[in-house]
Scaffold this active site. Structure first.
Site, PDB file in Angstrom:
ATOM      1  N   GLY A  10      80.983 -10.593   9.968  1.00 50.51           N
ATOM      2  CA  GLY A  10      80.413 -10.669  11.308  1.00 50.51           C
ATOM      3  C   GLY A  10      79.130  -9.868  11.425  1.00 50.51           C
ATOM      4  O   GLY A  10      78.321 -10.118  12.311  1.00 50.51           O
ATOM      5  N   SER A  11      78.950  -8.922  10.529  1.00 51.14           N
ATOM      6  CA  SER A  11      77.742  -8.098  10.526  1.00 51.14           C
ATOM      7  C   SER A  11      76.710  -8.686   9.575  1.00 51.14           C
ATOM      8  O   SER A  11      76.989  -8.860   8.384  1.00 51.14           O
ATOM      9  CB  SER A  11      78.082  -6.673  10.078  1.00 51.14           C
TER      10      SER A  11
END
Length: 220
Positions: A10-11
């Protein structure tokens, strides 16, 4: 001891690390931190990374934080002189300039564009911020008219980092279709990185794309 990797796809900062791991087939154990419950502030993690950010790796007691530093370390240790980061000072400098520009300028511009609209109180995307991103894509498009990859005829770590950011740009409302050279390069990377593409490049941006779609609909 298996390599421990703290982070998640997600990063965008973590994605370059996972891309290198998967492309080079380096065994690892993923460690996911529950930041809402402040697991990243626990003493054991602060020993690895005093800035309590992700990504971070623990390689048999040796800790590295900062995404580009981790990616370079992984190549140098597990696949030395790989064309992703060849053992040549000038070639590495050419790669480094793009790695640093990506994280300090390209990705930063995208985050400055996404943040106020998606998570702030503004009703429409910032036109000036949009133009800043598109100007940078235009520059890349001109450079990629002269070579297959950003540094010539070989895929390097610089291409992977830039592709991750470009994929996230495509998840916004910005139109990058006019930039033919960038899109040819991006499509070429899909063929070059089959073990990485879906999980690391495409799927993580589905949530970003949904946020943009929902916010644009709510703003009408």
């Amino acid at each position: 001891m298996v390599l421990e990797v703290y982070g998640n796809t997600g990063s965008p900062h973590c994605r370059i690390v996972f891309a290198v791991l998967k492309h080079l087939k380096i065994p690892y154990e993923q460690k996911t931190l529950d930041m809402r419950n402040k697991e990243h502030l626990q003493a054991d993690y602060l020993k690895l990374n005093p800035f309590h950010t992700i990504p971070t790796i623990n390689d048999d007691g040796f800790a590295v934080f900062e995404s580009r530093a981790i990616a370079v370390y992984l190549i140098e240790k597990y696949s030395p002189d790989n064309q992703l980061y060849p053992n040549d000072a000038k070639k590495r400098a050419a790669i480094n300039r793009w790695l640093y520009w990506d994280v300090a300028s390209f990705l930063k511009s995208l985050q400055s564009y996404n943040g106020p609209f998606l998570f702030g109180n503004v009703d429409k995307p910032d036109e000036k911020a949009a133009n800043e991103i598109l100007d940078k894509v235009k520059t890349l498009d001109g450079l990629l008219s002269q070579s297959k990859y950003i540094n010539g005829d070989n895929l390097t770590l610089a291409d992977i980092g830039l592709a991750i950011t470009f994929a996230s740009i495509n998840a916004t409302n910005l139109d990058t279709k006019p930039f033919e050279n960038v899109n040819k390069w991006f499509n070429r990377l899909e063929n070059d990185l089959p073990e990485v593409w879906s999980e690391i490049i495409v799927k993580p941006n589905e949530m970003l794309k949904k946020r943009w779609t929902d916010k644009l609909s709510a703003s009408k």
